[in-house]
Design a protein around this motif. Structure first.
Motif, mmCIF file in Angstrom:
data_model
loop_
_atom_site.group_PDB
_atom_site.id
_atom_site.type_symbol
_atom_site.label_atom_id
_atom_site.label_comp_id
_atom_site.label_asym_id
_atom_site.label_seq_id
_atom_site.Cartn_x
_atom_site.Cartn_y
_atom_site.Cartn_z
ATOM 1 N N ILE A 155 -6.960 12.395 0.452
ATOM 2 C CA ILE A 155 -7.966 11.495 -0.117
ATOM 3 C C ILE A 155 -7.351 10.128 -0.405
ATOM 4 C CG2 ILE A 155 -9.459 11.108 -2.128
ATOM 5 C CD1 ILE A 155 -9.711 14.265 -2.191
ATOM 6 N N VAL A 156 -6.165 10.132 -0.988
ATOM 7 C CA VAL A 156 -5.470 8.875 -1.287
ATOM 8 C C VAL A 156 -5.165 8.137 0.019
ATOM 9 C CG1 VAL A 156 -3.375 7.857 -2.276
ATOM 10 C CG2 VAL A 156 -4.528 9.747 -3.464
ATOM 11 N N GLY A 157 -4.695 8.862 1.024
ATOM 12 C CA GLY A 157 -4.398 8.254 2.322
ATOM 13 C C GLY A 157 -5.616 7.603 2.954
ATOM 14 N N GLY B 126 0.791 -1.223 0.000
ATOM 15 C CA GLY B 126 0.000 0.000 0.000
ATOM 16 C C GLY B 126 0.823 1.272 0.000
ATOM 17 N N HIS B 127 2.142 1.183 -0.176
ATOM 18 C CA HIS B 127 3.029 2.351 -0.245
ATOM 19 C C HIS B 127 2.776 3.059 -1.578
ATOM 20 C CE1 HIS B 127 7.544 3.767 0.028
ATOM 21 N NE2 HIS B 127 6.733 4.743 -0.373
ATOM 22 N N ILE C 167 2.560 5.789 3.449
ATOM 23 C CA ILE C 167 2.918 4.425 3.845
ATOM 24 C C ILE C 167 2.077 3.978 5.035
ATOM 25 C CG2 ILE C 167 4.812 2.922 4.602
ATOM 26 C CD1 ILE C 167 6.735 5.100 3.408
ATOM 27 N N PRO C 168 1.361 2.848 4.910
ATOM 28 C CA PRO C 168 0.627 2.326 6.063
ATOM 29 C C PRO C 168 1.596 2.030 7.209
ATOM 30 C CG PRO C 168 -0.027 1.181 4.052
ATOM 31 C CD PRO C 168 1.185 2.010 3.720
ATOM 32 N N LEU C 169 1.274 2.532 8.400
ATOM 33 C CA LEU C 169 2.164 2.380 9.561
ATOM 34 C C LEU C 169 1.470 1.717 10.732
ATOM 35 C CD1 LEU C 169 3.718 5.970 9.860
ATOM 36 C CD2 LEU C 169 4.719 3.984 8.740
ATOM 37 N N ASP D 222 8.228 1.123 10.370
ATOM 38 C CA ASP D 222 7.604 0.877 9.075
ATOM 39 C C ASP D 222 7.996 1.942 8.044
ATOM 40 O OD1 ASP D 222 6.342 -1.336 10.139
ATOM 41 O OD2 ASP D 222 4.410 -0.330 10.420
ATOM 42 N N MET D 223 8.509 3.080 8.505
ATOM 43 C CA MET D 223 8.902 4.148 7.595
ATOM 44 C C MET D 223 10.425 4.308 7.524
ATOM 45 S SD MET D 223 7.446 7.975 7.006
ATOM 46 C CE MET D 223 5.808 7.467 6.742
#
Length: 139
Positions: free
Chosen positions: A66-68, A36-37, A97-99, A104-105
């Motif tokens: 919106i994308v997030g 999902g990045h 980036i989903p965290l 995760d980042m």
């Protein structure tokens, strides 16, 4: 100078697009830190984010929001993290980036290697979620 992102915008290079407007484009990072990045870019090529015009800057953040929201619907996570690094490609871009934790980042860790089928499925899922988000916002 024409970057890979400008080639994606013009259609000269392929991408797993998740959202597009007249001014912005969002597509999957093909070497993601997490499923999902997504990368969000202005279609107009500008190297440094703080060099773009204020209205374009603000519009890009609204588009990224919106994308997030779509990413978070597909990939349940604590938050969708945001990073602006801009050292590898000389075209302004925002990483979404989903965290679930801070690591995760970490851009220094190994990237995922996903198949074309995986990337296609992820892009379709995020596109559908964004469509739901924008439809419910307009209702």
């Amino acid at each position: 100078m024409s970057t890979i992102f400008s080639k994606i915008v013009s259609g000269e290079a392929p991408a797993y697009k998740v959202a597009e407007s007249n001014d912005y484009l969002a597509f999957l990072d093909v070497r993601p830190l997490a499923h999902g990045h997504v990368l969000v870019i202005p279609k107009k090529e500008t190297d440094y984010i703080f060099d773009i015009h204020d209205d374009e800057y603000m519009g890009m953040w609204v588009f990224a929001k919106i994308v997030g929201q779509g990413i978070k619907k597909v990939f349940p996570c604590r938050k969708v993290g945001i990073a602006v690094v801009g050292l590898e490609v000389a075209h302004t871009h925002i990483h979404l980036i989903p965290l679930n934790n801070v690591d995760d980042m970490n851009f220094g860790r190994p990237k995922l290697e996903l198949t074309d089928d995986e990337l296609t499925t992820i892009a379709e899922s995020i596109r559908e979620a964004i469509s739901e988000v924008t439809h419910s916002a307009n209702s």
